[in-house]
Design an enzyme around this catalytic site. Structure first.
Site, PDB file in Angstrom:
ATOM      1  N   CYS A  91       1.069  78.531  29.415  1.00  0.00           N
ATOM      2  CA  CYS A  91       1.227  77.678  28.235  1.00  0.00           C
ATOM      3  C   CYS A  91       0.553  78.244  26.994  1.00  0.00           C
ATOM      4  O   CYS A  91       0.720  77.706  25.902  1.00  0.00           O
ATOM      5  CB  CYS A  91       0.680  76.288  28.520  1.00  0.00           C
ATOM      6  SG  CYS A  91       1.219  75.614  30.089  1.00  0.00           S
ATOM      7  N   HIS A 356       7.592  70.025  27.054  1.00  0.00           N
ATOM      8  CA  HIS A 356       6.843  71.252  27.236  1.00  0.00           C
ATOM      9  C   HIS A 356       7.677  72.330  27.919  1.00  0.00           C
ATOM     10  O   HIS A 356       7.715  72.402  29.137  1.00  0.00           O
ATOM     11  CB  HIS A 356       5.594  70.905  28.068  1.00  0.00           C
ATOM     12  CG  HIS A 356       4.763  72.069  28.442  1.00  0.00           C
ATOM     13  ND1 HIS A 356       4.591  73.158  27.642  1.00  0.00           N
ATOM     14  CD2 HIS A 356       4.025  72.309  29.554  1.00  0.00           C
ATOM     15  CE1 HIS A 356       3.799  74.021  28.230  1.00  0.00           C
ATOM     16  NE2 HIS A 356       3.448  73.540  29.405  1.00  0.00           N
ATOM     17  N   CYS A 386      -4.238  74.198  26.034  1.00  0.00           N
ATOM     18  CA  CYS A 386      -4.730  74.710  27.307  1.00  0.00           C
ATOM     19  C   CYS A 386      -3.587  75.412  28.032  1.00  0.00           C
ATOM     20  O   CYS A 386      -2.434  75.336  27.625  1.00  0.00           O
ATOM     21  CB  CYS A 386      -5.304  73.588  28.163  1.00  0.00           C
ATOM     22  SG  CYS A 386      -4.065  72.412  28.749  1.00  0.00           S
TER      23      CYS A 386
END
Length: 402
Positions: A91, A356, A386
């Site tokens: 990510c 996401h 994060c």
């Protein structure tokens, strides 16, 4: 890492809407789709592919022929003479792509780099790893997306468990998480006002989705797809995913599909490629950090602190903050440790609400960061998020809107 000579031409960035996995983008090859979107975005901005010296690709979920990475993508967008790296840092991929491309521009100010991030979490590959020494020669297998959500081979926990660990250690209740989730949902509604005027500042839209033959139109995607209406009452009815835990499905993001892109170059070339030469966007710093094992949501704080230190500023100097927040826990922890009010950041939306797709998530948030800074007359902005492996990555940008 600090940068003094890296600029993003204002408006020379874009993103598709994000679509919840198994939605309208589920069958699209992520790199081919990114190439189509990039070509359209460049044409709309009157930028020819011949200006680019390299292409940096960020992608975390393998797809057919993705072995050929950035060179293949560069050829598909009309720049077959250039190459570049393919980067996967979970990510944190967008922040790393931007940081690495910026470093190349910093040391060679003549360069103009196209950065593209793309992922399709839908229909992720099911991999088989041969093992001749296994019982009967049987190998091992892995569902790339879901298995890695559920198991960190170092920390031996699922990503959801990292949020529960932080919630337990820092006494973050389910009720607090619900409040922040609803707040983030309300902030996202501001992006939809006036016929989604905020999204239209940078979206490539509408997107016509066609079948594999390219002839039959299956859908037209105007904006983010798959976002469920959120109410305090609805959130309160949800049970924690883990028995005895605090994190519900409502207080975490969902996997999605999509892609984003932006350009990094020198100050002079940025002025030439900008939609408004009076607006200057400078990339100031990149920072990364790692939390202790199993506490991923905490990594945003040291990552942000490192980026701020590199930039030589304090959090009080930052006008706009955007976070990749896969869990509401992330923002509560960040707010407490950094001393910023929960309602002061993530205006117009965040990944907790709009989803996401991993690779492009941070790039879209950085684009939104720039646009909000322009709307507010300029200043410093911070993106931080994060990532798998209990890591975090952050970017500092400065907008001068004359």
């Amino acid at each position: 890492m600090q940068f003094d000579h890296v600029f993003i031409p204002y408006g020379a960035y874009w993103s598709t809407p994000f679509v919840r996995w198994q939605g309208s983008f589920a069958h699209l090859h992520p790199m081919r789709f990114a190439a189509e979107v990039t070509k359209r975005a460049l044409e709309e901005r009157h930028i020819g592919p011949e200006v680019f010296d390299a292409l940096f690709l960020g992608m975390t979920v393998p797809a057919k022929h993705s072995f050929y990475g950035a060179p293949w993508l560069a050829a598909m967008v009309g720049a077959p003479e250039i190459s570049g790296p393919a980067i996967n840092q979970a990510c944190a991929t967008s922040a790393r792509v931007i940081g690495d491309a910026a470093y190349e521009v910093e040391i060679d100010r003549e360069r103009c780099i196209l950065a593209i991030t793309c992922d399709r979490t839908s229909n992720g590959p099911h991999l088989y790893y041969p093992n001749p020494l296994g019982p009967g020669g049987t190998g091992e297998h892995e569902d790339w997306v879901t298995d890695n959500f559920d198991f960190d081979p170092y920390a031996h926990n699922a990503m959801l468990q990292t949020a529960e660990n932080v919630a337990a250690e820092d006494t973050i209740s389910r009720e607090e998480q619900n409040e922040v989730t609803y707040l983030r949902y309300q902030q996202y509604q501001d992006a939809l006002k006036d016929d989604a005027a905020f999204h239209r500042r940078y979206f490539v839209s509408p997107v016509e989705v066609k079948d594999s033959s390219g002839r039959k139109k299956l859908a037209t995607v105007l904006d983010d797809e798959g976002i469920y209406p959120t109410t305090p009452e609805g959130l309160a009815r949800l049970r924690p995913v883990h028995e005895g835990g605090t994190v519900t499905y409502g207080a975490q993001t969902h996997p999605a599909d999509g892609n984003s892109g932006l350009i990094l170059t020198s100050q002079e070339q940025a002025r030439q490629l900008s939609r408004d030469a009076n607006i200057q966007v400078r990339l100031v710093a990149f920072g990364q950090a790692r939390a202790r094992k199993g506490y991923m949501a905490q990594a945003t704080v040291p990552a942000a602190q490192k980026a701020l230190q590199e930039a030589g500023i304090d959090i009080k100097d930052v006008k706009v903050v955007k976070t990749h927040n896969p869990f509401a826990v992330n923002d509560i922890y960040f707010s407490r440790k950094m001393g910023v009010a929960l309602d002061s950041f993530n205006n117009f939306g965040s990944s907790l609400i709009f989803g996401h797709p991993q690779g492009p998530t941070g790039m879209r948030l950085t684009i939104e960061l720039i646009e909000e800074l322009v709307m507010r007359g300029g200043g410093y902005g911070l993106f931080v998020g994060c990532a798998a492996g209990d890591t975090g990555a952050a970017l500092i940008v400065h907008v001068d809107a004359k």
